[in-house]
Design a protein around this motif. Sequence first.
Motif, PDB file in Angstrom:
ATOM      1  N   ASP A 112     -42.387  45.203  53.529  1.00 50.38           N
ATOM      2  CA  ASP A 112     -42.901  44.187  52.466  1.00 50.38           C
ATOM      3  C   ASP A 112     -42.012  44.246  51.048  1.00 50.38           C
ATOM      4  OD1 ASP A 112     -44.614  43.924  54.617  1.00 50.38           O
ATOM      5  OD2 ASP A 112     -45.682  45.381  53.896  1.00 50.38           O
ATOM      6  N   GLN A 113     -41.422  45.342  51.427  1.00 49.78           N
ATOM      7  CA  GLN A 113     -40.560  45.157  49.835  1.00 49.78           C
ATOM      8  C   GLN A 113     -39.543  43.754  49.208  1.00 49.78           C
ATOM      9  OE1 GLN A 113     -42.262  46.426  47.622  1.00 49.78           O
ATOM     10  NE2 GLN A 113     -40.640  47.312  45.578  1.00 49.78           N
ATOM     11  N   ARG A 116     -37.719  41.682  46.852  1.00 52.74           N
ATOM     12  CA  ARG A 116     -37.974  42.793  45.192  1.00 52.74           C
ATOM     13  C   ARG A 116     -37.752  44.328  45.794  1.00 52.74           C
ATOM     14  NH1 ARG A 116     -44.704  42.820  45.230  1.00 52.74           N
ATOM     15  NH2 ARG A 116     -45.091  43.482  46.821  1.00 52.74           N
ATOM     16  N   THR A 212     -45.546  51.790  50.385  1.00 56.52           N
ATOM     17  CA  THR A 212     -46.187  50.262  50.338  1.00 56.52           C
ATOM     18  C   THR A 212     -47.949  50.368  50.289  1.00 56.52           C
ATOM     19  OG1 THR A 212     -45.786  49.736  52.827  1.00 56.52           O
ATOM     20  CG2 THR A 212     -43.933  48.961  51.164  1.00 56.52           C
ATOM     21  N   ARG A 221     -43.636  36.967  51.152  1.00 52.75           N
ATOM     22  CA  ARG A 221     -42.535  37.522  50.606  1.00 52.75           C
ATOM     23  C   ARG A 221     -42.796  37.224  49.214  1.00 52.75           C
ATOM     24  NH1 ARG A 221     -41.883  40.990  53.958  1.00 52.75           N
ATOM     25  NH2 ARG A 221     -39.719  40.684  54.779  1.00 52.75           N
ATOM     26  N   PRO A 222     -42.457  37.879  48.463  1.00 47.33           N
ATOM     27  CA  PRO A 222     -42.545  37.788  47.014  1.00 47.33           C
ATOM     28  C   PRO A 222     -42.661  35.949  46.532  1.00 47.33           C
ATOM     29  CG  PRO A 222     -41.193  38.868  46.999  1.00 47.33           C
ATOM     30  CD  PRO A 222     -41.328  38.906  48.898  1.00 47.33           C
ATOM     31  N   TRP A 223     -40.975  35.423  47.018  1.00 40.77           N
ATOM     32  CA  TRP A 223     -41.138  34.029  46.739  1.00 40.77           C
ATOM     33  C   TRP A 223     -42.660  32.921  47.280  1.00 40.77           C
ATOM     34  CZ3 TRP A 223     -38.075  37.008  49.837  1.00 40.77           C
ATOM     35  CH2 TRP A 223     -38.076  36.291  50.839  1.00 40.77           C
ATOM     36  N   LEU A 225     -46.000  33.603  46.860  1.00 43.13           N
ATOM     37  CA  LEU A 225     -47.079  33.995  46.119  1.00 43.13           C
ATOM     38  C   LEU A 225     -47.108  33.774  44.905  1.00 43.13           C
ATOM     39  CD1 LEU A 225     -46.931  38.459  46.943  1.00 43.13           C
ATOM     40  CD2 LEU A 225     -48.015  35.957  48.053  1.00 43.13           C
ATOM     41  N   ARG A 227     -48.538  34.143  40.703  1.00 47.84           N
ATOM     42  CA  ARG A 227     -49.038  35.126  39.525  1.00 47.84           C
ATOM     43  C   ARG A 227     -50.040  34.622  38.491  1.00 47.84           C
ATOM     44  NH1 ARG A 227     -44.217  35.111  42.002  1.00 47.84           N
ATOM     45  NH2 ARG A 227     -43.344  37.230  43.853  1.00 47.84           N
ATOM     46  N   GLN A 244     -51.769  38.290  43.021  1.00 51.43           N
ATOM     47  CA  GLN A 244     -50.765  37.987  43.486  1.00 51.43           C
ATOM     48  C   GLN A 244     -51.257  36.894  44.352  1.00 51.43           C
ATOM     49  OE1 GLN A 244     -47.290  38.253  43.050  1.00 51.43           O
ATOM     50  NE2 GLN A 244     -47.480  40.358  41.993  1.00 51.43           N
ATOM     51  N   LYS A 246     -52.115  33.953  47.901  1.00 51.49           N
ATOM     52  CA  LYS A 246     -51.605  33.030  48.812  1.00 51.49           C
ATOM     53  C   LYS A 246     -51.810  32.227  49.480  1.00 51.49           C
ATOM     54  CE  LYS A 246     -48.112  32.945  53.123  1.00 51.49           C
ATOM     55  NZ  LYS A 246     -48.124  34.748  54.404  1.00 51.49           N
ATOM     56  N   THR A 256     -47.292  44.619  35.713  1.00 49.96           N
ATOM     57  CA  THR A 256     -46.070  45.067  35.307  1.00 49.96           C
ATOM     58  C   THR A 256     -46.100  45.961  33.873  1.00 49.96           C
ATOM     59  OG1 THR A 256     -45.582  42.508  35.769  1.00 49.96           O
ATOM     60  CG2 THR A 256     -44.251  44.088  34.328  1.00 49.96           C
TER      61      THR A 256
END
Length: 540
Positions: A112-113, A116, A212, A221-223, A225, A227, A244, A246, A256
């Motif tokens: 899951d990471q 990133r 996680t 996947r991060p891309w 999502l 934000r 986040q 989807k 952050t």
Amino acid sequence: MAPQATTTDMVTLTIDGRSTTVPKGTLVIEAARQVGVMVPHFCYHPKLSPDANCRMCLVEIEKMPRLQTSCSTPVAEGMVVKSDSSAQAKDARKSVLDFILANHPLDCPVCDQGGRCDLQDFSHEYTATTSRFKELKRVFPKEYFSPLIETQMNRCVQCLRCVRYCDQVMDVKALAPVGRGTLTEIKAFGAHELDCEFCGGCIQICPVGAITSRLSMYEFRPWMLKRTDSVCGYCGDGCQITFQTKGNALIEINSTQGSGRNNGDLCARGYFGYHVSEHPDRLTSPLIREEQAFKAVQWEEALELVGQRLLDIKAKHGADAIGGLISGRCTNEDIYVFQKFMRGVVGTNRIDSSVRYGHLNGVHAMQRVQGTHRWAVSFDDIEAADTLLLVGTNITETNPITGLKVKEAVKRRDAKLITIEALEPAIGSISNILNLAQHQLGVKPTGYATAILGFLKAVMDQPILDVELQARAPGYFNDISARLQAISWDAIHAQTGLASDTFTQAAQVFGQGKKVVILVGPGVLRSSGGFGMVMNLLDL
């Protein structure tokens, strides 16, 4: 606001040919960041004390015989540092990565990471596509960790960020490293699943995919999502959070480092509580009553009906026949617009909110004493305080992030903490602010008023009173002294169970403070005598 650094407090150095001036005591890794040089690292984090265990941040410093860890080396005047421009430092980083990857599984597609991950990024930058190690990788058996947090210890790079965050920031100590060398893994104490506050800090601070969230496993996947920044509505701390999403599904929430008042920290409600927005019992459309049942309609129809009913009621009974209620979990902007609508459009001042419950005791007291109803204390004031007094707060439960600021002041800046709380100190995996208190005045919830009077009486008995203020307002001081002398220590002991020496010792510490902050919580504000108790605290 912190005082500006003087010329003697500043240090000038050169990093990869770029000159910069930073405050004395700044670490080399932070000075490099300021000039745009990214030094790779795993164990370093601005919130944590330097540990220098990953050895990834090695840099070359002129006049030093060997490479130095930039995360633990403070800057010095005239220092010349080579990071990306040093072949020796780059070779050392490649070797460190080789050792880390020797046991790291090649499971980026299911991690899951992935996308990133610091290890992924540094591997692309520093290492070749093949490894010099041919030995079998060490493998940890998979174990159930907790209902909210998933662990994959085969991915762990042993930076110990999670352990140090849990210890240094949360003051919980729910995690610990077990084993030695490459066989080190992160576990909870004993052969039990993790039982802690579940703030999610260990997930956010982990640089790889070793820790996680179980609530969003294998979903994104991060891309993928989108934000959206927002503000948490759990309490009045006003933490900045990032949704986040989807499609129309809320996948996770995080915050952050460096953003908002919370500086990236969240509590269990902020980090894991987002599924309440998708609960099947939650209303997803406005409802209109038809006979004995509710009917789901579009917003246009509902707003038109409400508007017409308000106009009818106002025409028949007047604007004061209409009242408005709004939740205290709305943002300040939403509450402002709501009252503006009620006063400017509807024409009524009959407005209320759950915010009023208890807070008016504090508002009226401050208005009377200091001429303004605004809370004058900021997070910066809490962090900079040398003495803190907590009264009826249960702060780690009611305002967790404010509690973190108190912990930071005590643990990192050696502030003195005095508490008047209906709690007991307890050592466990749940944070207890009393464990950090130098003086704890434990009382029952009905004993706050007497305990505050006892503390004020002890302070007045100390030779610490402001002489200038006494000269300007002798009547005020004489009146307070006379009223407090009429209260005997025996009466105070009978109602609180605390001896006079307990109050005196706490008052001596309180009186020595130069920057004192008093935090008052719902235990006081929401009690029947809340106004009088806040007035007495303002007398301090």
